[in-house]
Scaffold this active site. Structure first.
Site, PDB file in Angstrom:
ATOM      1  CB  VAL A  49      -0.961  -0.007   1.207  1.00  0.00           C
ATOM      2  CG1 VAL A  49      -0.193   0.190   2.508  1.00  0.00           C
ATOM      3  CG2 VAL A  49      -2.061   1.038   1.063  1.00  0.00           C
ATOM      4  CG  ASP A  53       1.323   0.579  -9.182  1.00  0.00           C
ATOM      5  OD1 ASP A  53       1.791   1.666  -9.577  1.00  0.00           O
ATOM      6  OD2 ASP A  53       1.425  -0.479  -9.837  1.00  0.00           O
ATOM      7  CG  LEU A 126      -1.167  -3.376  -5.592  1.00  0.00           C
ATOM      8  CD1 LEU A 126      -1.418  -1.873  -5.535  1.00  0.00           C
ATOM      9  CD2 LEU A 126      -1.500  -3.928  -6.967  1.00  0.00           C
ATOM     10  CE1 TYR A 141      12.155 -10.181   1.453  1.00  0.00           C
ATOM     11  CE2 TYR A 141      12.456  -8.718  -0.436  1.00  0.00           C
ATOM     12  CZ  TYR A 141      11.802  -9.038   0.748  1.00  0.00           C
ATOM     13  OH  TYR A 141      10.800  -8.223   1.207  1.00  0.00           O
ATOM     14  CB  THR A 173       5.586  -7.372 -14.329  1.00  0.00           C
ATOM     15  OG1 THR A 173       6.557  -6.562 -15.016  1.00  0.00           O
ATOM     16  CG2 THR A 173       6.232  -8.719 -14.049  1.00  0.00           C
ATOM     17  CD  GLU A 175      11.304  -6.222 -16.928  1.00  0.00           C
ATOM     18  OE1 GLU A 175      12.107  -7.141 -17.151  1.00  0.00           O
ATOM     19  OE2 GLU A 175      11.449  -5.064 -17.358  1.00  0.00           O
ATOM     20  CE1 TYR A 197       8.930  -7.629  -9.964  1.00  0.00           C
ATOM     21  CE2 TYR A 197       9.349  -7.142 -12.281  1.00  0.00           C
ATOM     22  CZ  TYR A 197       8.550  -7.039 -11.162  1.00  0.00           C
ATOM     23  OH  TYR A 197       7.363  -6.351 -11.229  1.00  0.00           O
ATOM     24  CE  LYS A 201       5.451  -8.843  -9.429  1.00  0.00           C
ATOM     25  NZ  LYS A 201       4.194  -8.529  -8.732  1.00  0.00           N
ATOM     26  CG  HIS A 227       2.355   1.124 -14.054  1.00  0.00           C
ATOM     27  ND1 HIS A 227       2.710  -0.161 -14.409  1.00  0.00           N
ATOM     28  CD2 HIS A 227       2.043   1.061 -12.737  1.00  0.00           C
ATOM     29  CE1 HIS A 227       2.623  -0.952 -13.366  1.00  0.00           C
ATOM     30  NE2 HIS A 227       2.231  -0.238 -12.333  1.00  0.00           N
ATOM     31  NE  ARG A 232       8.321   3.074 -11.614  1.00  0.00           N
ATOM     32  CZ  ARG A 232       8.115   1.770 -11.539  1.00  0.00           C
ATOM     33  NH1 ARG A 232       7.801   1.221 -10.374  1.00  0.00           N
ATOM     34  NH2 ARG A 232       8.203   1.009 -12.605  1.00  0.00           N
TER      35      ARG A 232
END
Length: 397
Positions: A49, A53, A126, A141, A173, A175, A197, A201, A227, A232
């Site tokens: 949170v 995003d 998120l 991690y 994502t 990616e 990553y 995902k 985005h 950011r």
């Protein structure tokens, strides 16, 4: 920062956002032993949170009348700057609709407890270690939080028998496409991740699909292309560029060091994309959707446009690692390539096809690439000026 997204006030107390600790109860609107929160047919739980995003989504959902619960990690420093403007003083208000809970995607019992106590109708996952370069340095991690963290939430819903009550959104994502197999990339394009990553995902994506099919959950993947926004993180390339441009324009920095200038991305505004997340959970049937602008730009283009916003034109000279960006008027070197910022395996080109999202949900991006860059540069200039003025005031005291 924008008018609606305030920076963190260092004088704020840890109670500033109605936080609750999962090991003991602070003075909040809940009871001492059994936590009780306002009930509604619109209760959202947002992991991550405090991120970009999460901040935009929280504000979006609150404006739609939701009760919003957010999970944040414990930190010795303030990490709620993006959401401080949503704070409601529990001592002066009785209709609090925004709550924070300490939690972590690597702690299954903690996640189960929070979901059980809040009874959300929608969960937006998120939270992630979302920095691609960092994932090469912390692969274990990244996998634990990004891949297994998603599994922990889905399994929590099954254990608590919330499969029919709670809808689930997974932040996937672009990616995952990595070494792209098709241009543009859409929902049916094969995946080929090129980082820990992206691989983590990808597991989260498929386990979401599996729980949807195995247990009948309303679980959807949002495959979001890049985005950005003034919120950011400063280590991400777009914000690194706009912060540097603002600092250079104000005389506080000499030059900017970057990696791959030729990488191309489909960049949109995070504010537009959180609406797409919400729309996915309003559909009768769960599904997976690409959210993108449908256009691609290089890092070099982003730099050119950002410097143009402060009245400086960049002239590129040299090739490869020796390439430099010069001020076209003065000849001053403003950008240099640093090989330390190259990834071990690069993703060279991403371009999304949002046709399905537009046709099935009516979603499309609203902010153009030029508008995005302009907003980020101008907000960073405002932020830096404000910080410098505050520093001068502190030094004069």
């Amino acid at each position: 920062m924008s008018k609606t997204m305030k920076t963190t006030d260092p004088k704020r107390t840890p109670h500033a956002t109605n936080e609750t600790n999962t090991t003991h109860t602070k003075q909040t609107s809940c009871t001492t032993h059994t936590k009780r929160y306002p009930t509604s047919d619109k209760i959202a739980l947002i992991t991550g949170v405090t991120g970009q995003d999460g901040a935009y989504l929280s504000e979006f959902l609150l404006n739609k009348g939701y009760i919003v619960h957010g999970i944040k990690r414990r930190s010795s420093s303030f990490n709620t700057g993006r959401i401080d403007h949503l704070y409601q003083d529990l001592h002066t208000k009785s209709d609090i609709r925004f709550f924070l809970h300490y939690g972590d995607m690597t702690d299954a019992t903690n996640l189960i407890r929070i979901i059980q106590e809040t009874q959300p109708t929608e969960i937006y996952n998120l939270a992630a270690q979302s920095h691609v370069q960092v994932s090469f340095e912390t692969p274990e991690y990244t996998a634990n939080s990004d891949a297994l963290g998603t599994l922990r939430i889905l399994e929590a819903l099954r254990i608590l028998r919330l499969e029919e009550k709670t809808k689930f959104y997974q932040a996937s994502t672009s990616e995952m496409y990595g070494k792209v197999q098709e241009i543009p990339q859409k929902e049916t394009t094969p995946f080929y991740p090129r980082s820990p990553y992206g691989a983590a995902k990808l597991y989260a994506y498929w386990v979401t699909v599996n729980y949807r099919e195995a247990y009948g959950m309303h679980a959807s993947n949002g495959i979001l292309f890049n985005h950005e926004s003034p919120l950011r993180g400063e280590t991400f390339v777009t914000r690194k560029i706009t912060m540097a441009v603002a600092n250079i324009a104000l005389g506080f920095q000499d030059r900017l060091y970057l990696g791959n200038l030729d990488a191309k991305r489909d960049w949109g505004h995070a504010r537009d994309y959180v609406e797409g997340m919400w729309l996915m959970l309003q559909q009768k049937e769960p599904d997976d959707y690409v959210l993108a602008t449908g256009e691609t730009h290089s890092v070099r283009e982003f730099i050119d446009l950002a410097f143009r916003e402060v009245g400086r034109k960049i002239e590129w000279r040299g090739e490869g690692l020796s390439e430099k960006g010069h001020d076209a008027n003065t000849g001053q070197v403003l950008i240099e390539v640093d090989p330390r910022y190259f990834r071990p395996t690069e993703v060279d080109f991403l371009l999304g096809d949002p046709t399905k999202a537009k046709e099935k949900m009516g979603w499309q991006h609203k902010t153009s690439f030029n508008q995005l860059v302009q907003e980020m540069v101008q907000e960073d200039i405002k932020t830096i000026k404000l910080e410098r003025n505050e520093l001068k005031i502190q030094e004069s005291v």
